[in-house]
Each structure stands twice: as C-alpha cells, then as structure tokens.
Scaffold this active site. Structure first.
Site, PDB file in Angstrom:
ATOM      1  N   HIS A 224      -7.381  -6.742  -1.377  1.00 42.60           N
ATOM      2  CA  HIS A 224      -5.779  -5.525  -0.196  1.00 42.60           C
ATOM      3  C   HIS A 224      -4.918  -5.564   0.628  1.00 42.60           C
ATOM      4  CE1 HIS A 224      -4.026  -2.304  -0.960  1.00 42.60           C
ATOM      5  NE2 HIS A 224      -4.433  -0.957   0.262  1.00 42.60           N
TER       6      HIS A 224
ATOM      7  N   ASP B  55       1.144  -0.889   0.333  1.00 44.01           N
ATOM      8  CA  ASP B  55       0.424  -0.323   0.350  1.00 44.01           C
ATOM      9  C   ASP B  55       1.377   1.116   0.043  1.00 44.01           C
ATOM     10  OD1 ASP B  55      -3.037   0.568   0.930  1.00 44.01           O
ATOM     11  OD2 ASP B  55      -1.807   1.980   1.929  1.00 44.01           O
TER      12      ASP B  55
ATOM     13  N   TYR C 192     -11.933   8.476  -2.081  1.00 42.98           N
ATOM     14  CA  TYR C 192     -11.717   8.701  -1.090  1.00 42.98           C
ATOM     15  C   TYR C 192     -10.259   9.620  -0.319  1.00 42.98           C
ATOM     16  CZ  TYR C 192      -8.286   5.191  -1.804  1.00 42.98           C
ATOM     17  OH  TYR C 192      -6.882   4.424  -1.794  1.00 42.98           O
TER      18      TYR C 192
ATOM     19  N   TYR D 249      -1.732  11.498   2.400  1.00 44.61           N
ATOM     20  CA  TYR D 249      -3.092  11.799   0.989  1.00 44.61           C
ATOM     21  C   TYR D 249      -2.819  13.470   0.488  1.00 44.61           C
ATOM     22  CZ  TYR D 249      -4.423   6.772   1.301  1.00 44.61           C
ATOM     23  OH  TYR D 249      -4.268   5.855   1.678  1.00 44.61           O
TER      24      TYR D 249
END
Length: 319
Positions: free
Chosen positions: A298, A103, A152, A233
């Site tokens: 995931h 990730d 998201y 992010y």
C-alpha cells in the site's frame, strides 16, 4: 535521502495554519499524503522532482503533524479538505498545479479535480481509485455490508475509542505496524482483540524504511495524536450527504493511476474489474494510464520511491 534543501513554513489557508515542506523551482507539484502519514511520506519524490526542475510542495494535511487540528470531527469533510488545497494553491501564488495523491490524499485529490478541475494541470494518484457515490446506500452501510462491523473504518467511528486503544501501544510500534502492512486483504480488528491484539512484536523493518523514518513519524504523532486523521473516516457518511449533487459526475482532468498488486485497496471486492473493465475510465474519461506494480504493498511511494518518482515525471512532463 535528499532531505537537505527542503524548506518548511506555515501558511494560513481556509481558516487554519498549514505546515508545508517544499523544495525546488519551476512548475508546482502538490503532494497529498494519506493515513497515518505526513508530508514526510513524499521525502523521496520531493528530492527527485526538485532535481528535475519542479517546485515540490508537500503539506501536512489538516489534523496532521505541524498543521492545525480543528477540534470538531465535522471539520474534516471532503469539502474542508479540498478547500484547504484550493487555498494552498492560491497561497503558493499559483493558478494551476500538478497534483499527486496517495491513500486519503488520493481521495482528496479526486475531489479537488471533481470540484475545481481548473486548478489541476494533471493528476497522478496512487493506491485509491476514484470511488463513485452510491446514491442508494451510505458509505458506512456499504462497508458494514461487505466487511462487517469489525472493518477498521467502521471501528474508527466511535469518538475516543480508537484513540484510547492507540494510546496503549507505543507510537513507533503502531506506525511500524501500519507502514509495513502488506497483506492483500482488508484490515479486520475484532473488538475483543483490539488493535493491540493485532500486533506481533518485534516488527522487522523492510529495506525501504529506517528507524529514523519511523521515529520522525512517531515524534509528530506523539505530539498531535491520531484524532485528526481518524476524523477523516468519521466524516465518511457526512461526505456521502454533502456530495449528493455530484452523483454520477465525471472527473475531467488528465490522470495516471498507480497501484501495487499487494495493496489491500486493489483487493477490495469488485475493484479490479472496475479498474480494468471500463468502469473507472467511464467516470475518469481522461485516464491515460493504469500501472499495477508487482510485489508492492500500500505505501507504494515509500516502498518504490524511484519508480514512483519516474512515473510521476514521465507523466507530468507531457503537459
């Protein structure tokens, strides 16, 4: 679970205190976690690789768990994160290590290999393939163009807004929601619905996740909050600016890539063609193997721990 024998300490690296879990003796394998996770996501691999003659090392990344969380969102760029790992490798007394990422940890590992290939013997990355920089469009503009404002990653941008929504939800429930997500489609969160509105309760745990696991994650996030992880992010466009000099550059480290066929990342538009039709190999020329695991979501290192440990070992033992 093999948790016994894992030691914990804090190391001062790159201006922060970083919590590190480690076990075993031998060549170092550095495990780099993603969102919303911790060193604990690698608990199975730590035990397995330590038993096979390696020194398994898994930090809580900057902003997570028992590591420091600088207050400024701009302190979470890819250059900070790679800097942390370079300093950690040095603090471990190593010149070169094996690296395994998942990730966000995979994204950081790709850039570690890009910026400091001299530090990485070989890389095993999970879920997130190397994503080349688009010189013509910022990252968030690309995401909005493909998925809309409710994706998201776009929703995470507003400082404090996601934190306020998360605060309305029991932390253990939130962790369950993330870790059990296995729809091969993007996470879209309409503002009027919110993250709370996407939760159906109760969430049945799969066999590979226990309440004890959930409680460990939740206990740490209740203490640290989610801002540190969200700030990764919030640096997406800043990263786009900072990495301009490496546009089109190749990653020249031996690589094995593993992804589940139910992973949302594997179903992003164009990703499967990129992985399987030469684009990936062109940018990562020493890509030696791509494994697509059937029926796996995931959080692949937790869902299929023994398979992932075996894949890692079979690859790194060659070097």
């Amino acid at each position: 679970m093999g948790m016994e024998g894992i030691s914990h300490r804090k190391l001062h690296v790159n201006g922060i205190n970083m919590h590190v879990a480690e076990k075993g003796d031998g060549p170092v394998v550095l495990f780099v976690h993603g969102f919303p996770e911790l060193w604990y996501s690698w608990r199975h691999q730590i035990a397995s690789l330590a038993a096979r003659g390696y020194r398994a090392v898994a930090p809580d990344l900057r902003g997570y768990g028992d590591s420091d969380a600088p207050p400024s969102a701009s302190a979470y760029t890819i250059l900070h994160l790679v800097g942390d790992l370079v300093a950690l490798i040095h603090a471990l007394g190593q010149d070169q290590v094996f690296v395994v990422g998942h990730d966000w940890g995979a994204a950081v590992a790709w850039w570690l290999c890009m910026l400091r290939p001299d530090k990485v013997k070989a890389l095993v990355n999970l879920s997130v393939p190397f994503s080349p920089r688009n010189p013509h469009r910022r990252t968030l503009d690309s995401l909005r163009a493909i998925f809309g404002d409710d994706h998201y990653m776009c929703r995470f941008q507003e400082h404090g807004a996601t934190e306020a929504e998360f605060a309305q939800i029991e932390t253990s429930l939130l962790i369950k929601k993330f870790l059990t997500y296995r729809k091969p489609e993007p996470i879209i969160v309409p503002k009027e619905k919110g993250f709370d509105g996407t939760l159906e309760t109760p969430i049945a745990l799969p066999t590979w996740l226990s309440e004890e696991d959930i409680n460990y994650f939740a206990s740490k996030f209740e203490k640290s909050g989610f801002t540190g992880g969200l700030n990764y992010y919030r640096c997406l466009d800043l990263n786009w600016e900072l990495t301009a000099p490496w546009t089109g550059a190749q990653i020249k480290v031996p690589v094995k890539f593993i992804v589940g066929d139910l992973d949302l990342t594997y179903h992003s538009p164009g990703v499967q063609d990129y992985i399987h039709k030469g684009g990936f190999k062109k940018l990562v020329p020493f890509l030696q193997d791509v494994v697509v695991m059937e029926g796996v979501g995931h959080f692949i290192n937790q869902e299929r721990p023994h398979d992932i440990s075996d894949y890692i070992y079979e690859f790194i033992k060659k070097f």
